[in-house]
Design an enzyme around this catalytic site. Structure first.
Site, PDB file in Angstrom:
ATOM      1  N   HIS A 136       4.606  -3.931  -4.555  1.00 32.94           N
ATOM      2  CA  HIS A 136       5.275  -2.888  -5.339  1.00 32.94           C
ATOM      3  C   HIS A 136       6.694  -3.385  -5.629  1.00 32.94           C
ATOM      4  CE1 HIS A 136       7.375   1.000  -5.888  1.00 32.94           C
ATOM      5  NE2 HIS A 136       6.199   1.536  -6.149  1.00 32.94           N
ATOM      6  N   ASP A 213       5.381  -3.144   4.410  1.00 29.51           N
ATOM      7  CA  ASP A 213       5.527  -1.962   3.563  1.00 29.51           C
ATOM      8  C   ASP A 213       4.243  -1.143   3.727  1.00 29.51           C
ATOM      9  OD1 ASP A 213       5.461  -0.113   1.562  1.00 29.51           O
ATOM     10  OD2 ASP A 213       5.710  -1.528  -0.090  1.00 29.51           O
ATOM     11  N   GLN A 216       1.433   2.778   1.441  1.00 29.47           N
ATOM     12  CA  GLN A 216       0.067   3.178   1.058  1.00 29.47           C
ATOM     13  C   GLN A 216      -0.922   3.072   2.216  1.00 29.47           C
ATOM     14  OE1 GLN A 216      -0.662   4.643  -1.635  1.00 29.47           O
ATOM     15  NE2 GLN A 216       1.120   4.203  -2.895  1.00 29.47           N
ATOM     16  N   LYS A 239       4.126  10.671   0.828  1.00 26.38           N
ATOM     17  CA  LYS A 239       2.765  10.166   0.625  1.00 26.38           C
ATOM     18  C   LYS A 239       1.867  10.509   1.818  1.00 26.38           C
ATOM     19  CE  LYS A 239       4.422   6.227  -2.075  1.00 26.38           C
ATOM     20  NZ  LYS A 239       4.089   6.405  -3.481  1.00 26.38           N
ATOM     21  N   CYS A 377       4.510   0.436 -10.951  1.00 27.00           N
ATOM     22  CA  CYS A 377       5.634  -0.278 -10.309  1.00 27.00           C
ATOM     23  C   CYS A 377       5.147  -1.582  -9.685  1.00 27.00           C
ATOM     24  CB  CYS A 377       6.330   0.581  -9.263  1.00 27.00           C
ATOM     25  SG  CYS A 377       7.167   1.984  -9.956  1.00 27.00           S
TER      26      CYS A 377
HETATM   27  N1  PMP Z   1       5.626   0.500  -1.582  1.00 23.68           N
HETATM   28  C1  PMP Z   1       4.445   0.892  -2.057  1.00 23.68           C
HETATM   29  C2  PMP Z   1       3.232   0.052  -1.796  1.00 23.68           C
HETATM   30  C3  PMP Z   1       4.356   2.084  -2.781  1.00 23.68           C
HETATM   31  O1  PMP Z   1       3.186   2.474  -3.272  1.00 23.68           O
HETATM   32  C4  PMP Z   1       5.529   2.849  -2.996  1.00 23.68           C
HETATM   33  C5  PMP Z   1       5.491   4.132  -3.800  1.00 23.68           C
HETATM   34  N2  PMP Z   1       4.757   4.088  -4.967  1.00 23.68           N
HETATM   35  C6  PMP Z   1       6.727   2.383  -2.466  1.00 23.68           C
HETATM   36  C7  PMP Z   1       6.745   1.212  -1.758  1.00 23.68           C
HETATM   37  C8  PMP Z   1       8.005   3.129  -2.648  1.00 23.68           C
HETATM   38  O2  PMP Z   1       7.922   4.375  -2.032  1.00 23.68           O
HETATM   39  P1  PMP Z   1       9.031   5.488  -2.316  1.00 23.68           P
HETATM   40  O3  PMP Z   1       9.104   5.632  -3.808  1.00 23.68           O
HETATM   41  O4  PMP Z   1       8.484   6.707  -1.649  1.00 23.68           O
HETATM   42  O5  PMP Z   1      10.294   5.003  -1.719  1.00 23.68           O
END
Ligand code: PMP
Length: 419
Positions: A136, A213, A216, A239, A377
């Site tokens: 991401h 990270d 997910q 999430k 993203c």
């Molecule tokens: N890493 C991953 C794999 C994600 O899916 C996301 C959110 N789409 C993020 C980081 C960032 O999370 P947040 O926007 O809640 O900070």
């Protein structure tokens, strides 16, 4: 306690009573464009159970006060609840100590905290940070900026056509200059589950720390940071059926203790004079200013809720949905699933011949079906598969096979519009 009302015994053993859990989520009763809401955008954010909403309200109605500073009763209550939430997160991740749990704004802030605090003090020109080709943007851009600043190099381990990390390629890029490995536990664009334990073993062989990270992963599978032996683990509350604006960074105490503060201000200090500031101990050193107190308490309630149901039960239900949806979608002519790794969690990305993802998302919305359409993203993932965007359906434990059927029917409608 809640779990008991959500369980029923079936021939297959103890399964989730989806209709019962759905009643805990007020928004799921909603109609969208006159149709029952089919919410399949859980990888973006999940819906909230009443139990979590009640915890938020209770804080503001009953205990609202600032923490750590006040001697009065409300402040003591608020402090206790905030610290209890930290302990719930510790248990949830199986972290050895509560002081290794830092409340942040979300996974994004967790990455930035490590990039700034650990990265600024550690990286030297010529050093390397190793990530994967399925990250991401939140797990790319902070490292890229850090590397540019420090004259270091961002290296990327490639992924296969199925969307799996090529472990041998990863290992080849793990060199004597690799100072950090940063890797998604689960890819948000592909659903791939990475073999984090093996990645950590490889990195640790040469004493390279690993940042995971888990944005997910935390909602879908039991996380055990001691079993993974990762050095950092991050996730977002929203999430995981919790509130927005709160998340967690776990870090091994030894590392966190050596890292300088990320932000400075109140609460992260032990003493201040105009000449010198002595910083507080971890985790407070990394929690400058008034934190998201209600958010942390809400996240604690969300963790209670999820654990009441059981992560194994959640994983089993979502796995069934994923397998069913994969089968049904694969039957649709002209549909290609992007991300076909054998180990996947709760995400299906797909493209339809001749139809842009945004059109698919818009037409599905008319049917009350919420999916995500775009690059998620993860633009490098889109580039890897040669597509501008995908449509992504992502599941939570409150989703049903009927909702998958609604998605399939919706996709047929999309194809009719473009026929
Ligand atoms: N890493 C991953 C794999 C994600 O899916 C996301 C959110 N789409 C993020 C980081 C960032 O999370 P947040 O926007 O809640 O900070």
């Amino acid at each position: 306690m809640q779990a008991m009302t959500h369980l029923r015994h079936t021939d297959a053993g103890s399964a989730l009573d989806v209709e019962a859990v759905r009643r805990d989520f007020p928004i799921l009763k909603k109609k969208v464009r006159g149709k029952p809401l089919v919410y399949l955008d859980n990888a973006a954010t999940t819906q909230k159970p009443q139990q979590m909403l009640d915890a938020l309200t209770r804080f503001y109605v009953d205990t609202c006060a600032n923490i750590h500073r006040g001697l009065h009763q409300l402040s003591e209550h608020a402090t206790r609840e905030y610290e209890e939430a930290r302990e719930k997160v510790r248990r949830f991740l199986n972290a050895p100590e509560a002081r290794e749990i830092i409340f942040v704004r979300g996974a994004t802030e967790a990455v930035n905290l490590v990039a700034h605090s650990w990265g600024r003090g550690t990286l030297q020109p010529g050093d390397e940070v190793l990530i994967t080709g399925m990250e991401h943007h939140a797990n790319i851009v902070p490292w890229q900026v850090l590397c540019q600043e420090k004259g270091a190099k961002l290296r990327v381990a490639p992924i296969s056509d199925a969307g799996e990390l090529l472990l041998e390629e990863f290992e080849k890029r793990l060199g004597p200059r690799t100072r950090l490995v940063a890797v998604a536990h689960v890819s948000n664009a592909l659903g791939t589950v990475n073999p984090v334990r093996r990645i950590v073993e490889m990195a640790h062989r040469q004493k390279t720390p690993v940042f995971v990270d888990g944005a997910q992963a935390a909602p879908h599978t039991r996380i055990d940071v001691q079993a993974l032996d990762c050095d950092f683990y991050a996730f977002s509350g929203h999430k995981l059926y919790g509130p927005t604006g709160v998340g967690v960074l776990y870090g091994k105490a030894g590392l966190l203790e050596r890292m300088p503060p990320y932000q400075c201000g109140g609460d992260m200090i032990r003493s201040v004079t105009f000449e010198e500031t002595i910083f507080n101990t971890i985790p407070y050193k990394f929690e400058a200013g008034t934190p998201n107190i209600a958010g942390a308490i809400g996240l604690g309630a969300a963790i209670d809720y999820v654990e009441g149901i059981g992560l194994e039960r959640i994983a089993a239900h979502e796995h069934d949905l994923l397998a069913y949806a994969t089968r049904r979608l694969a039957e649709i002519p002209g549909l290609r699933i992007i991300g076909t790794a054998p180990e996947k969690a709760a995400v299906i990305s797909f493209v339809l011949d001749g139809i842009h993802a945004h059109d698919i998302g818009t037409i599905l919305d008319r049917e009350g079906i919420a999916v995500r359409a775009g690059h998620h993203c993860a633009q490098p993932v889109m580039a890897r598969f040669g597509v501008p965007a995908t449509t992504r359906a992502s599941f939570a434990f409150y989703n049903t096979r009927q909702e998958v059927d609604a998605l399939v029917a919706g996709i047929h409608k999309v194809q009719e519009v473009f026929r």
